[in-house]
Design a protein around this motif. Structure first.
Motif, PDB file in Angstrom:
ATOM      1  N   LEU A   1       0.821  -1.212   0.000  1.00 28.21           N
ATOM      2  CA  LEU A   1       0.000   0.000   0.000  1.00 28.21           C
ATOM      3  C   LEU A   1       0.856   1.264   0.000  1.00 28.21           C
ATOM      4  O   LEU A   1       0.504   2.258  -0.643  1.00 28.21           O
ATOM      5  N   LEU A   2       1.972   1.234   0.722  1.00 28.78           N
ATOM      6  CA  LEU A   2       2.889   2.376   0.658  1.00 28.78           C
ATOM      7  C   LEU A   2       3.428   2.567  -0.756  1.00 28.78           C
ATOM      8  O   LEU A   2       3.583   3.708  -1.217  1.00 28.78           O
TER       9      LEU A   2
ATOM     10  N   LEU B   1      -8.142   5.387  -2.107  1.00 26.86           N
ATOM     11  CA  LEU B   1      -8.394   3.963  -1.863  1.00 26.86           C
ATOM     12  C   LEU B   1      -7.212   3.328  -1.130  1.00 26.86           C
ATOM     13  O   LEU B   1      -7.397   2.611  -0.145  1.00 26.86           O
ATOM     14  N   GLY B   2      -6.001   3.599  -1.606  1.00 22.94           N
ATOM     15  CA  GLY B   2      -4.814   3.057  -0.958  1.00 22.94           C
ATOM     16  C   GLY B   2      -4.639   3.582   0.456  1.00 22.94           C
ATOM     17  O   GLY B   2      -4.279   2.831   1.373  1.00 22.94           O
TER      18      GLY B   2
ATOM     19  N   LEU C   1       2.989   5.942  -2.853  1.00 19.63           N
ATOM     20  CA  LEU C   1       4.139   6.635  -3.449  1.00 19.63           C
ATOM     21  C   LEU C   1       3.954   6.825  -4.948  1.00 19.63           C
ATOM     22  O   LEU C   1       4.236   7.901  -5.482  1.00 19.63           O
ATOM     23  N   LEU C   2       3.482   5.793  -5.638  1.00 25.90           N
ATOM     24  CA  LEU C   2       3.303   5.898  -7.088  1.00 25.90           C
ATOM     25  C   LEU C   2       2.251   6.940  -7.438  1.00 25.90           C
ATOM     26  O   LEU C   2       2.491   7.825  -8.269  1.00 25.90           O
ATOM     27  N   PHE C   3       1.079   6.835  -6.813  1.00 27.00           N
ATOM     28  CA  PHE C   3      -0.021   7.713  -7.200  1.00 27.00           C
ATOM     29  C   PHE C   3       0.056   9.087  -6.539  1.00 27.00           C
ATOM     30  O   PHE C   3      -0.390  10.074  -7.126  1.00 27.00           O
ATOM     31  N   GLY C   4       0.628   9.168  -5.334  1.00 26.82           N
ATOM     32  CA  GLY C   4       0.756  10.456  -4.652  1.00 26.82           C
ATOM     33  C   GLY C   4       1.995  11.206  -5.088  1.00 26.82           C
ATOM     34  O   GLY C   4       1.916  12.284  -5.680  1.00 26.82           O
ATOM     35  N   ALA C   5       3.154  10.619  -4.803  1.00 27.57           N
ATOM     36  CA  ALA C   5       4.417  11.293  -5.149  1.00 27.57           C
ATOM     37  C   ALA C   5       4.654  11.267  -6.660  1.00 27.57           C
ATOM     38  O   ALA C   5       5.052  12.268  -7.244  1.00 27.57           O
TER      39      ALA C   5
END
Length: 166
Positions: free
Chosen positions: A108-109, A147-148, A113-117
């Motif tokens: 989930l992290l 969702l994550g 990281l992928l979708f946020g950062a």
């Protein structure tokens, strides 16, 4: 009445499985239909559909092999996160909550990281994806980030084995 120690692992398992399925489908789609999102990544990095502000355009990456390397890295990241979340789902089902929580947290992290950062911060702000009418994936990225994030909160709220309930 169901106790929280029975409800929380089930909720964590279902949410972990949901994100695992989503990430597996995203990775599978990017592998089997490589060209569609390859074009998305190329346009975002090239900033060719933004306002073309001279103060921002120096950030653009127009070298094809760098664009493609970034896209392949995204696919690898998606695949690894999907595999971690699938393994965590299996461990939730086997009631190995300690290892399930750990793998779900890592997976989930990775999603956050992928979708946020990655997509929201770097794509959205650094490469000004928000300026593009054609290649703006910020709404989709936000949905997956939420969702994550909710899933991670539920996973972390799941009681640890041996911990006394409050």
């Amino acid at each position: 009445m169901t106790t929280p120690s029975r409800t929380s692992p089930l909720a964590a398992a279902v949410l972990t499985a949901t994100v695992a399925l989503y990430m597996a489908l995203v990775a599978f789609g990017n592998i089997t239909d490589f060209g569609t999102n390859q074009q998305f990544v190329r346009h975002v990095l090239a900033m060719d559909t933004t306002f073309k502000d001279d103060d921002l355009m120096w950030r653009a990456i127009t070298t094809r092999w760098l664009q493609d390397a970034a896209y392949v890295a995204i696919i690898v990241w998606e695949t690894v996160s999907a595999l971690l979340l699938l393994a965590a789902t299996w461990l939730w089902a086997r009631r190995d909550h300690t290892r399930a929580r750990r793998l779900a947290t890592y997976g989930l992290l990775m999603v956050l990281l992928l979708f946020g950062a990655g997509f929201m911060a770097i794509g959205g702000e650094w490469f000004a994806m928000w300026q593009s009418e054609d290649w703006n994936g910020l709404d989709a990225a936000l949905r997956v980030f939420v969702l994550g994030g909710v899933s991670l909160l539920v996973v972390q709220a799941t009681p640890r084995p041996g911990a006394s309930p409050n």
